[in-house]
Motif scaffolding. Structure first.
Motif, PDB file in Angstrom:
ATOM      1  N   LEU A  56       0.846  -1.184   0.000  1.00  0.00           N
ATOM      2  CA  LEU A  56       0.000   0.000   0.000  1.00  0.00           C
ATOM      3  C   LEU A  56       0.887   1.241   0.000  1.00  0.00           C
ATOM      4  CD1 LEU A  56      -2.775  -0.874   2.619  1.00  0.00           C
ATOM      5  CD2 LEU A  56      -2.666  -1.448   0.197  1.00  0.00           C
ATOM      6  N   THR A  57       0.587   2.186  -0.893  1.00  0.00           N
ATOM      7  CA  THR A  57       1.315   3.450  -0.977  1.00  0.00           C
ATOM      8  C   THR A  57       0.326   4.588  -0.784  1.00  0.00           C
ATOM      9  OG1 THR A  57       2.899   2.471  -2.524  1.00  0.00           O
ATOM     10  CG2 THR A  57       2.843   4.870  -2.375  1.00  0.00           C
ATOM     11  N   VAL A  58       0.591   5.442   0.204  1.00  0.00           N
ATOM     12  CA  VAL A  58      -0.284   6.565   0.527  1.00  0.00           C
ATOM     13  C   VAL A  58       0.486   7.856   0.318  1.00  0.00           C
ATOM     14  CG1 VAL A  58      -1.728   7.632   2.297  1.00  0.00           C
ATOM     15  CG2 VAL A  58      -1.515   5.159   2.212  1.00  0.00           C
ATOM     16  N   THR A  59      -0.130   8.811  -0.403  1.00  0.00           N
ATOM     17  CA  THR A  59       0.484  10.110  -0.657  1.00  0.00           C
ATOM     18  C   THR A  59      -0.505  11.220  -0.332  1.00  0.00           C
ATOM     19  OG1 THR A  59      -0.217   9.995  -2.978  1.00  0.00           O
ATOM     20  CG2 THR A  59       2.003   9.218  -2.461  1.00  0.00           C
ATOM     21  N   ALA A  60       0.021  12.442  -0.140  1.00  0.00           N
ATOM     22  CA  ALA A  60      -0.820  13.604   0.140  1.00  0.00           C
ATOM     23  C   ALA A  60      -0.070  14.859  -0.278  1.00  0.00           C
ATOM     24  CB  ALA A  60      -1.202  13.670   1.610  1.00  0.00           C
ATOM     25  N   ALA A  61      -0.784  15.970  -0.306  1.00  0.00           N
ATOM     26  CA  ALA A  61      -0.187  17.239  -0.711  1.00  0.00           C
ATOM     27  C   ALA A  61       0.958  17.609   0.225  1.00  0.00           C
ATOM     28  CB  ALA A  61      -1.250  18.337  -0.705  1.00  0.00           C
ATOM     29  N   GLY A  62       1.915  18.338  -0.327  1.00  0.00           N
ATOM     30  CA  GLY A  62       3.058  18.753   0.473  1.00  0.00           C
ATOM     31  C   GLY A  62       4.189  17.752   0.498  1.00  0.00           C
ATOM     32  N   GLY A  63       4.104  16.718  -0.354  1.00  0.00           N
ATOM     33  CA  GLY A  63       5.173  15.715  -0.420  1.00  0.00           C
ATOM     34  C   GLY A  63       5.051  14.585   0.564  1.00  0.00           C
ATOM     35  N   ALA A  64       3.921  14.455   1.246  1.00  0.00           N
ATOM     36  CA  ALA A  64       3.743  13.362   2.202  1.00  0.00           C
ATOM     37  C   ALA A  64       3.626  12.034   1.473  1.00  0.00           C
ATOM     38  CB  ALA A  64       2.502  13.604   3.053  1.00  0.00           C
ATOM     39  N   ARG A  65       4.321  11.022   1.987  1.00  0.00           N
ATOM     40  CA  ARG A  65       4.297   9.696   1.356  1.00  0.00           C
ATOM     41  C   ARG A  65       4.613   8.629   2.392  1.00  0.00           C
ATOM     42  NH1 ARG A  65       7.233   5.731  -1.374  1.00  0.00           N
ATOM     43  NH2 ARG A  65       6.276   5.047  -3.359  1.00  0.00           N
ATOM     44  N   GLY A  66       3.847   7.533   2.339  1.00  0.00           N
ATOM     45  CA  GLY A  66       4.092   6.400   3.208  1.00  0.00           C
ATOM     46  C   GLY A  66       3.818   5.103   2.467  1.00  0.00           C
ATOM     47  N   GLU A  67       4.545   4.048   2.814  1.00  0.00           N
ATOM     48  CA  GLU A  67       4.390   2.758   2.131  1.00  0.00           C
ATOM     49  C   GLU A  67       4.618   1.634   3.121  1.00  0.00           C
ATOM     50  OE1 GLU A  67       5.825   2.151  -2.045  1.00  0.00           O
ATOM     51  OE2 GLU A  67       7.128   0.662  -1.080  1.00  0.00           O
ATOM     52  N   ALA A  68       3.854   0.571   2.981  1.00  0.00           N
ATOM     53  CA  ALA A  68       3.997  -0.607   3.840  1.00  0.00           C
ATOM     54  C   ALA A  68       3.513  -1.831   3.080  1.00  0.00           C
ATOM     55  CB  ALA A  68       3.227  -0.438   5.135  1.00  0.00           C
ATOM     56  N   SER A  69       4.073  -2.991   3.426  1.00  0.00           N
ATOM     57  CA  SER A  69       3.739  -4.252   2.745  1.00  0.00           C
ATOM     58  C   SER A  69       3.414  -5.331   3.764  1.00  0.00           C
ATOM     59  CB  SER A  69       4.896  -4.718   1.856  1.00  0.00           C
ATOM     60  OG  SER A  69       5.205  -3.749   0.873  1.00  0.00           O
ATOM     61  N   ALA A  70       2.753  -6.365   3.280  1.00  0.00           N
ATOM     62  CA  ALA A  70       2.422  -7.521   4.102  1.00  0.00           C
ATOM     63  C   ALA A  70       2.325  -8.741   3.208  1.00  0.00           C
ATOM     64  CB  ALA A  70       1.118  -7.315   4.853  1.00  0.00           C
ATOM     65  N   SER A  71       2.762  -9.891   3.712  1.00  0.00           N
ATOM     66  CA  SER A  71       2.677 -11.157   2.981  1.00  0.00           C
ATOM     67  C   SER A  71       1.409 -11.889   3.377  1.00  0.00           C
ATOM     68  CB  SER A  71       3.899 -12.027   3.286  1.00  0.00           C
ATOM     69  OG  SER A  71       5.091 -11.387   2.882  1.00  0.00           O
ATOM     70  N   VAL A  72       0.812 -12.565   2.398  1.00  0.00           N
ATOM     71  CA  VAL A  72      -0.429 -13.286   2.657  1.00  0.00           C
ATOM     72  C   VAL A  72      -0.442 -14.557   1.818  1.00  0.00           C
ATOM     73  CG1 VAL A  72      -1.641 -11.928   0.893  1.00  0.00           C
ATOM     74  CG2 VAL A  72      -2.953 -13.141   2.631  1.00  0.00           C
ATOM     75  N   ARG A  73      -0.989 -15.619   2.370  1.00  0.00           N
ATOM     76  CA  ARG A  73      -1.137 -16.887   1.664  1.00  0.00           C
ATOM     77  C   ARG A  73      -2.616 -17.219   1.560  1.00  0.00           C
ATOM     78  NH1 ARG A  73       3.625 -20.785   4.251  1.00  0.00           N
ATOM     79  NH2 ARG A  73       5.407 -19.491   3.557  1.00  0.00           N
ATOM     80  N   PHE A  74      -3.017 -17.579   0.366  1.00  0.00           N
ATOM     81  CA  PHE A  74      -4.412 -17.945   0.122  1.00  0.00           C
ATOM     82  C   PHE A  74      -4.491 -19.448  -0.079  1.00  0.00           C
ATOM     83  CE2 PHE A  74      -3.873 -13.616  -1.377  1.00  0.00           C
ATOM     84  CZ  PHE A  74      -4.940 -12.970  -0.770  1.00  0.00           C
ATOM     85  N   ALA A  75      -5.431 -20.102   0.573  1.00  0.00           N
ATOM     86  CA  ALA A  75      -5.623 -21.544   0.452  1.00  0.00           C
ATOM     87  C   ALA A  75      -7.110 -21.844   0.480  1.00  0.00           C
ATOM     88  CB  ALA A  75      -4.910 -22.296   1.572  1.00  0.00           C
ATOM     89  N   PRO A  76      -7.573 -22.797  -0.364  1.00  0.00           N
ATOM     90  CA  PRO A  76      -8.994 -23.203  -0.335  1.00  0.00           C
ATOM     91  C   PRO A  76      -9.261 -24.085   0.868  1.00  0.00           C
ATOM     92  CG  PRO A  76      -7.794 -24.507  -1.951  1.00  0.00           C
ATOM     93  CD  PRO A  76      -6.808 -23.508  -1.408  1.00  0.00           C
TER      94      PRO A  76
END
Length: 325
Positions: A248-268
């Motif tokens: 996920l990447t989040v930005t805003a006016a004035g040069g604000a920026r943040g990013e974070a990730s997460a791992s996920v496994r999908f199984a039936p």
């Protein structure tokens, strides 16, 4: 009998009410619901607008006193008594702009009205001056608040966008990213001193390529300085069997920026549960078959019993013949 001084003091207010009343009078109209309104005056403030203002915008240095005027309009056929107070702004759980219902400690406590209680005659509007006294030690940046009017069993308000002069910083972070089923949850934190309207971009990479790629779009929130909100992003077409990295990447006016990730496994999980039940069934059948072959604990299998009996019979027969010789 009133003194000349008291009459002189009351005359400007009476004239103001008469003039403004003539401006909003609508003959033949009677609103018995008490639908009075409150709004910024047409002029005044540090950024006045000729066509009216949707909110107050005031800006000043620490220690300054800022002045403006609020208008209370009564279009009904009965007089109304309206009480004016200041309030601090806050965020709802979903990030929308709201008011703090507690005792104000920021902008709401810095607002002072010329009259806190206003009596507005029918089909008339009253202009009420107020001031915003910025403390000496006020932190630079945005200090949103509101003017709240109460009367006739209802509340109404006007936003007050106060900016204290000085260095400003637009900064945010995205945290606690988690993908579960058909949704992604995450937190956004305003780490700066300005109000932010963030944009969100979502990307997910699986074992065999890109699973999700959403370009940046504005989020329906107004994130106040120092506030944290928890939001949810839908993912209806999430895979049933894969391993992915969600960013996920989040930005805003004035040069604000943040990013974070997460791992996920999908199984039936339905298929996994069915397969597990089948394996348990096979294991149980195999165990039953082995126990049936071996018989009770401590007793040799049937084949061993037959072979042992034959050997004992032969031995006995041989011994008998030997005794006869």
């Amino acid at each position: 009998m009133p003194s000349l001084l008291s009459v002189a003091r009351a005359l400007p207010l009476a004239v103001a009410l008469l003039v403004t009343g003539a401006a909003v009078a609508t003959p033949g109209y009677a609103d018995e619901s008490g639908a009075w309104s409150v709004a910024p005056s047409a002029g005044g403030g540090t950024r006045p607008a000729k066509d009216g203002r949707p909110y107050f915008y005031v800006e000043g240095t620490p220690g300054s006193v800022l002045e403006d005027t609020v208008t209370v309009t009564n279009p009904g056929s009965k007089p109304r008594t309206i009480e004016l107070t200041g309030a601090d702004a806050d965020n709802t759980r979903g990030g929308a702009f709201s008011l703090d219902r507690g005792k104000p400690t920021d902008t709401g406590s810095w607002i002072t009205f010329a009259r806190r209680e206003v009596k507005v005659p029918p089909r008339t509007r009253a202009e009420v001056p107020f001031s915003v006294s910025v403390p000496e030690g006020a932190i630079p940046g945005d200090h949103p608040g509101a003017i709240v009017a109460r009367g006739g069993g209802r509340d109404a308000g006007v936003r007050v966008h106060l900016r204290v002069s000085g260095p400003t910083l637009s900064a945010l972070t995205v945290e606690k990213v988690k993908a579960e089923g058909s949704r992604i949850t995450y937190d956004i934190v305003n780490r700066g001193n300005t109000v932010l309207t963030p944009k969100l971009a979502v990307r997910a990479e699986g074992l065999f390529g890109t699973l999700l790629d959403r370009p940046a779009r504005p989020l329906p929130i107004e994130l106040l300085p120092g506030r944290r909100v928890t939001l949810t992003e839908p993912w209806k077409d999430a895979p049933s069997l894969d391993s992915a990295e969600v960013t996920l990447t989040v930005t805003a006016a004035g040069g604000a920026r943040g990013e974070a990730s997460a791992s996920v496994r999908f199984a039936p999980w339905g298929w996994v549960a069915g397969a597990g039940a089948a394996l348990l069934g096979l294991a149980g059948a195999a165990f039953w078959f082995v126990r049936r072959r071996r018989g009770p604990v401590g007793e040799p299998p049937p084949d061993e019993l037959e072979q042992g009996s034959t050997e004992r019979e032969l031995t006995s027969a041989g011994t008998g013949r030997g005794e006869q010789l």
